[in-house]
Design a protein around this motif. Structure first.
Motif, short mmCIF file in Angstrom:
data_model
loop_
_atom_site.label_atom_id
_atom_site.label_comp_id
_atom_site.label_asym_id
_atom_site.label_seq_id
_atom_site.Cartn_x
_atom_site.Cartn_y
_atom_site.Cartn_z
N ILE A 142 0.75 -0.97 -0.03
CA ILE A 142 0.07 -0.20 -0.64
C ILE A 142 0.71 1.09 0.17
N VAL A 143 0.60 2.11 -0.69
CA VAL A 143 1.44 3.17 -1.10
C VAL A 143 0.38 4.39 -0.31
N SER A 144 1.09 5.25 0.60
CA SER A 144 0.50 6.35 1.44
C SER A 144 0.90 7.27 0.62
N GLY A 145 0.09 8.32 0.55
CA GLY A 145 0.87 10.08 0.46
C GLY A 145 0.47 10.83 1.90
N GLU A 146 -0.70 10.44 2.32
CA GLU A 146 -1.18 10.76 3.88
C GLU A 146 -1.26 9.53 4.42
N ASP A 147 -0.99 9.49 6.27
CA ASP A 147 -1.29 9.06 7.31
C ASP A 147 -2.81 9.06 6.69
N GLY A 148 -3.89 7.49 6.55
CA GLY A 148 -5.41 7.40 6.75
C GLY A 148 -5.23 7.02 5.15
N SER A 149 -4.78 6.81 4.17
CA SER A 149 -5.68 5.92 3.12
C SER A 149 -4.32 6.48 1.84
N GLY A 150 -4.54 5.68 1.25
CA GLY A 150 -3.76 5.09 0.48
C GLY A 150 -4.09 3.92 -0.90
N THR A 151 -3.00 3.41 -1.70
CA THR A 151 -3.16 3.00 -2.80
C THR A 151 -2.66 1.68 -2.44
N LEU A 152 -3.27 0.74 -2.91
CA LEU A 152 -3.20 -0.83 -2.68
C LEU A 152 -2.67 -1.36 -4.16
N ILE A 153 -1.34 -1.63 -4.48
CA ILE A 153 -0.81 -1.86 -5.42
C ILE A 153 -1.14 -3.79 -5.70
N ALA A 154 -0.29 -4.08 -6.34
CA ALA A 154 -0.19 -5.31 -6.36
C ALA A 154 -0.68 -6.19 -7.62
N GLY A 155 0.64 -7.96 -7.76
CA GLY A 155 0.17 -7.84 -9.31
C GLY A 155 -0.35 -9.50 -9.43
N LEU A 156 -0.68 -10.12 -9.55
CA LEU A 156 -2.24 -10.42 -9.78
C LEU A 156 -1.49 -12.45 -11.22
N ALA A 157 -1.17 -12.75 -10.72
CA ALA A 157 -1.05 -14.40 -11.99
C ALA A 157 -2.22 -15.01 -11.75
N ASN A 158 -2.76 -15.42 -13.02
CA ASN A 158 -3.77 -16.69 -13.26
C ASN A 158 -2.75 -17.82 -13.27
N ASN A 159 -2.38 -18.38 -12.24
CA ASN A 159 -1.96 -19.83 -12.57
C ASN A 159 -3.12 -21.09 -14.02
N ARG A 160 -3.76 -20.35 -13.89
CA ARG A 160 -4.96 -21.49 -14.10
C ARG A 160 -4.53 -21.50 -16.03
N GLU A 161 -4.33 -22.11 -17.14
CA GLU A 161 -4.01 -21.67 -18.21
C GLU A 161 -5.17 -21.91 -18.57
N GLU A 162 -6.72 -22.28 -18.46
CA GLU A 162 -7.55 -23.25 -19.04
C GLU A 162 -9.29 -22.26 -18.68
N ARG A 163 -8.74 -21.16 -17.57
CA ARG A 163 -9.83 -20.74 -17.39
C ARG A 163 -9.91 -19.22 -16.37
N ALA A 164 -10.13 -17.97 -16.65
CA ALA A 164 -10.22 -16.76 -16.67
C ALA A 164 -10.41 -16.43 -14.89
N ASP A 165 -10.14 -15.58 -14.31
CA ASP A 165 -10.88 -15.21 -12.97
C ASP A 165 -11.06 -14.06 -12.58
N THR A 166 -11.75 -13.89 -11.94
CA THR A 166 -11.91 -12.26 -11.21
C THR A 166 -12.07 -12.35 -10.21
N LEU A 167 -10.99 -10.26 -9.65
CA LEU A 167 -10.52 -10.61 -8.43
C LEU A 167 -11.84 -9.86 -7.87
N THR A 168 -12.93 -10.00 -7.39
CA THR A 168 -14.11 -9.81 -6.84
C THR A 168 -14.44 -8.70 -5.07
N GLN A 169 -13.74 -9.31 -5.10
CA GLN A 169 -13.71 -8.58 -3.61
C GLN A 169 -11.85 -7.82 -3.13
#
Length: 192
Positions: free
Chosen positions: A56-83
């Motif tokens: 989480i990158v924070s510019g001021e205390d109390g808020s920030g931006t979540l960053i992450a890489g998501l790698a889908n290991n399943r070759e046969e099916r897409a996935d969705t980050l729902t929450q």
């Protein structure tokens, strides 16, 4: 005679110790065989979707931006980050992301920083702290991990878009003035 005996004992000790010394660093747990990520973020590879270099990158205390890489290991099916949301001791933390979630193609990779801001708002969001966050997917198992909070002032994170100042973080007192101004309550002595 004593010198020969000492040499014999020393040679026997070296011969016994040699297998133990040679085996150091040459097994399956050797440091060169371990995954190492020279980054500040954390990784979780326990699900069909790997969460990589999450922070989480924070510019001021109390808020920030979540960053992450998501790698889908399943070759046969897409996935969705729902929450994405706080978990465990940080269950009250709100993470706002794109409506409808973020699709991760089959065998593909998505960087959350590129997919629209996932903003985090909570008093716990302060550089140097860790926040427990759960990633829920449509098809894969949920991933829960402790994510570090870093400062947006660090050289690697100056280009990360930060959430705008949240109205919930601003005082709602009618005596408050816009940023840069003063108010009657600001001049009061704080109580310990």
């Amino acid at each position: 005679m004593k010198v020969t005996l000492r040499r014999g004992v020393a040679a026997a000790a070296v011969a016994l110790a040699l297998p133990a010394l040679v085996s150091c660093g040459s097994n399956f747990n050797a440091p060169t065989d371990q995954v190492y990520t020279p980054a500040q973020g954390v990784n979780d590879r326990s699900s069909d979707v790997d969460v990589l270099n999450a922070l989480i990158v924070s510019g001021e205390d109390g808020s920030g931006t979540l960053i992450a890489g998501l790698a889908n290991n399943r070759e046969e099916r897409a996935d969705t980050l729902t929450q994405v949301g706080g978990a465990g001791p940080d269950a009250g933390i709100t993470v706002n992301g794109p409506s409808g979630g973020t699709e991760i193609p089959a065998g593909g990779y998505v960087q959350l920083a590129d997919e629209g801001a996932y903003s985090v708002e909570a008093s716990q969001v302060q550089p140097g702290r860790f926040i427990t966050v759960a990633f829920s997917f449509e098809n894969s198992a949920q991933v829960t991990m402790q994510i570090p909070v870093v400062s947006a002032d660090e050289a690697d994170f100056t280009d990360v878009p930060l959430p705008s100042e949240s109205a919930s973080l601003l005082p709602t007192d009618s005596t408050s003035e816009p940023a840069g101004g003063t108010s009657e309550s600001a001049s009061a002595t704080p109580t310990p």
